[in-house]
Scaffold this motif. Structure first.
Motif, mmCIF file in Angstrom:
data_model
loop_
_atom_site.group_PDB
_atom_site.id
_atom_site.type_symbol
_atom_site.label_atom_id
_atom_site.label_comp_id
_atom_site.label_asym_id
_atom_site.label_seq_id
_atom_site.Cartn_x
_atom_site.Cartn_y
_atom_site.Cartn_z
ATOM 1 N N GLY A 180 0.870 -1.288 -0.022
ATOM 2 C CA GLY A 180 0.028 -0.027 -0.058
ATOM 3 C C GLY A 180 0.816 1.392 0.099
ATOM 4 N N PRO A 181 1.825 1.445 0.875
ATOM 5 C CA PRO A 181 2.441 2.859 0.963
ATOM 6 C C PRO A 181 3.706 2.861 -0.222
ATOM 7 C CG PRO A 181 2.486 1.725 3.144
ATOM 8 C CD PRO A 181 1.753 0.746 2.270
ATOM 9 N N PHE A 182 4.169 1.648 -0.365
ATOM 10 C CA PHE A 182 5.040 1.376 -1.699
ATOM 11 C C PHE A 182 4.434 1.879 -2.831
ATOM 12 C CE2 PHE A 182 7.220 -1.079 -4.988
ATOM 13 C CZ PHE A 182 8.363 -0.397 -4.886
ATOM 14 N N GLY A 183 3.233 1.427 -3.050
ATOM 15 C CA GLY A 183 2.804 1.813 -4.109
ATOM 16 C C GLY A 183 2.057 3.193 -4.226
ATOM 17 N N ALA A 184 1.773 3.541 -3.308
ATOM 18 C CA ALA A 184 1.318 4.879 -3.213
ATOM 19 C C ALA A 184 2.309 5.895 -3.525
ATOM 20 C CB ALA A 184 0.650 5.320 -1.858
ATOM 21 N N VAL A 185 3.510 5.596 -3.140
ATOM 22 C CA VAL A 185 4.471 6.554 -3.414
ATOM 23 C C VAL A 185 5.090 6.403 -4.876
ATOM 24 C CG1 VAL A 185 7.364 6.802 -2.963
ATOM 25 C CG2 VAL A 185 5.702 6.517 -1.073
ATOM 26 N N LEU A 186 4.910 5.329 -5.410
ATOM 27 C CA LEU A 186 5.095 5.031 -6.769
ATOM 28 C C LEU A 186 4.296 6.012 -7.705
ATOM 29 C CD1 LEU A 186 5.938 1.436 -7.151
ATOM 30 C CD2 LEU A 186 7.484 3.318 -7.528
ATOM 31 N N LEU A 187 3.047 6.015 -7.184
ATOM 32 C CA LEU A 187 1.664 6.573 -7.862
ATOM 33 C C LEU A 187 1.984 8.386 -7.566
ATOM 34 C CD1 LEU A 187 -0.793 6.342 -9.428
ATOM 35 C CD2 LEU A 187 -1.994 6.335 -7.096
ATOM 36 N N VAL A 188 2.144 8.918 -6.585
ATOM 37 C CA VAL A 188 2.497 10.323 -6.649
ATOM 38 C C VAL A 188 3.859 10.652 -7.161
ATOM 39 C CG1 VAL A 188 3.492 11.923 -4.670
ATOM 40 C CG2 VAL A 188 1.664 10.273 -4.258
ATOM 41 N N GLN A 189 4.973 9.627 -7.363
ATOM 42 C CA GLN A 189 5.946 9.968 -8.108
ATOM 43 C C GLN A 189 5.506 10.031 -9.508
ATOM 44 O OE1 GLN A 189 9.085 7.050 -6.946
ATOM 45 N NE2 GLN A 189 9.695 8.457 -5.372
ATOM 46 N N SER A 190 4.795 9.249 -10.010
ATOM 47 C CA SER A 190 4.264 9.301 -11.245
ATOM 48 C C SER A 190 3.555 10.522 -11.644
ATOM 49 C CB SER A 190 3.514 8.064 -11.708
ATOM 50 O OG SER A 190 2.603 8.250 -12.851
ATOM 51 N N SER A 191 2.692 11.158 -10.838
ATOM 52 C CA SER A 191 2.031 12.236 -11.103
ATOM 53 C C SER A 191 3.091 13.617 -11.168
ATOM 54 C CB SER A 191 1.029 12.407 -9.970
ATOM 55 O OG SER A 191 1.572 12.792 -8.668
ATOM 56 N N GLN A 192 4.242 13.413 -10.196
ATOM 57 C CA GLN A 192 5.194 14.543 -10.360
ATOM 58 C C GLN A 192 6.314 14.384 -11.449
ATOM 59 O OE1 GLN A 192 6.461 14.243 -6.200
ATOM 60 N NE2 GLN A 192 4.445 15.184 -5.591
ATOM 61 N N ALA A 193 6.503 13.306 -12.111
ATOM 62 C CA ALA A 193 7.399 12.967 -13.054
ATOM 63 C C ALA A 193 7.340 14.205 -14.427
ATOM 64 C CB ALA A 193 7.391 11.733 -13.636
ATOM 65 N N SER A 194 8.393 14.652 -14.643
ATOM 66 C CA SER A 194 8.525 15.611 -15.744
ATOM 67 C C SER A 194 8.855 15.375 -17.010
ATOM 68 C CB SER A 194 9.838 16.583 -15.042
ATOM 69 O OG SER A 194 11.002 15.830 -15.405
ATOM 70 N N VAL A 195 9.039 13.905 -17.032
ATOM 71 C CA VAL A 195 9.231 13.028 -18.308
ATOM 72 C C VAL A 195 8.035 12.337 -18.327
ATOM 73 C CG1 VAL A 195 10.640 11.963 -19.647
ATOM 74 C CG2 VAL A 195 11.713 13.512 -18.367
ATOM 75 N N GLU A 196 7.372 12.339 -19.791
ATOM 76 C CA GLU A 196 6.150 11.435 -19.576
ATOM 77 C C GLU A 196 6.677 9.731 -19.588
ATOM 78 O OE1 GLU A 196 2.646 10.540 -22.808
ATOM 79 O OE2 GLU A 196 4.053 11.969 -23.528
ATOM 80 N N SER A 197 7.542 9.560 -20.322
ATOM 81 C CA SER A 197 8.061 8.069 -19.955
ATOM 82 C C SER A 197 8.136 7.599 -18.622
ATOM 83 C CB SER A 197 9.038 7.909 -20.894
ATOM 84 O OG SER A 197 10.432 8.467 -20.522
#
Length: 193
Positions: A20-37
């Motif tokens: 839960g926490p691990f995937g949540a961090v990945l999800l937030v990082q995805s939304s903040q990524a500056s590169v689309e890939s």
């Protein structure tokens, strides 16, 4: 039977709680990524973590019954792991939305109910094991489906979040009401003892 094999159901349950926490961090990082890939890669990884962890909700119970290794610890850990998985992702969605009040309020209801029922399991040990009700199992299944819905919508091509966001929030509000209602049997059982 091999002792390590008998511990496998509880290990899967603990892995689900940590996912839960691990995937949540990945999800937030995805939304903040500056590169689309990077955003796509992290979002896909967050989705895969959620799906794999959600599948362990069925698998750990099946294995425990199959291996004849059901335990009070497993019965206690299983709903906690579900709450960690779903709660982590719902909090991540709140962060991604900029803490939109229309999303935060139902998420607070869901998390508050889950914390209260979990606390009840510890505070009222004289009530014995609070058995998971059919309503609670249905609620958990719906929580997992609604939590996974944004991944599914994006993957099938609905990338314009504005098109479906408010409908999804409506589903989260429905889930909050169902979640709050599903707490009643636990409180009633605790009060009887």
């Amino acid at each position: 039977m091999n002792s390590a094999l008998c511990q496998l159901p509880n290990a899967l349950t603990i892995a689900r709680a940590l996912a839960g926490p691990f995937g949540a961090v990945l999800l937030v990082q995805s939304s903040q990524a500056s590169v689309e890939s990077d955003a796509v890669r992290l979002g896909l990884l967050a989705a895969l973590v959620f799906i794999a962890a959600a599948m362990t909700d069925w698998l750990d119970g099946w294995l425990a019954r199959r291996l004849n290794s059901e335990s009070a610890l497993g019965a206690l850990l299983d709903p906690i792991a579900d709450k960690c998985l779903v709660g982590g992702y719902l909090i991540a969605y709140c962060a991604i939305s900029g803490f939109d009040a229309w999303l935060v309020l139902p998420v607070l209801v869901i998390l508050g109910r889950d914390v209260a029922v979990t606390a009840l399991r510890f505070v009222r040990p004289s009530a014995g094991t609070l058995h998971v009700t059919l309503m609670a199992k249905t609620k958990t299944a719906l929580q997992m489906i609604i939590t996974a819905a944004p991944f599914a919508l994006i993957f099938i091509g609905f990338r314009d979040v504005a098109v479906w966001y408010h409908y999804w929030i409506g589903a989260v509000w429905f889930l909050a009401l169902l979640t709050a209602w599903s707490a009643w049997p636990y409180y009633r059982a605790a009060l009887r003892h």
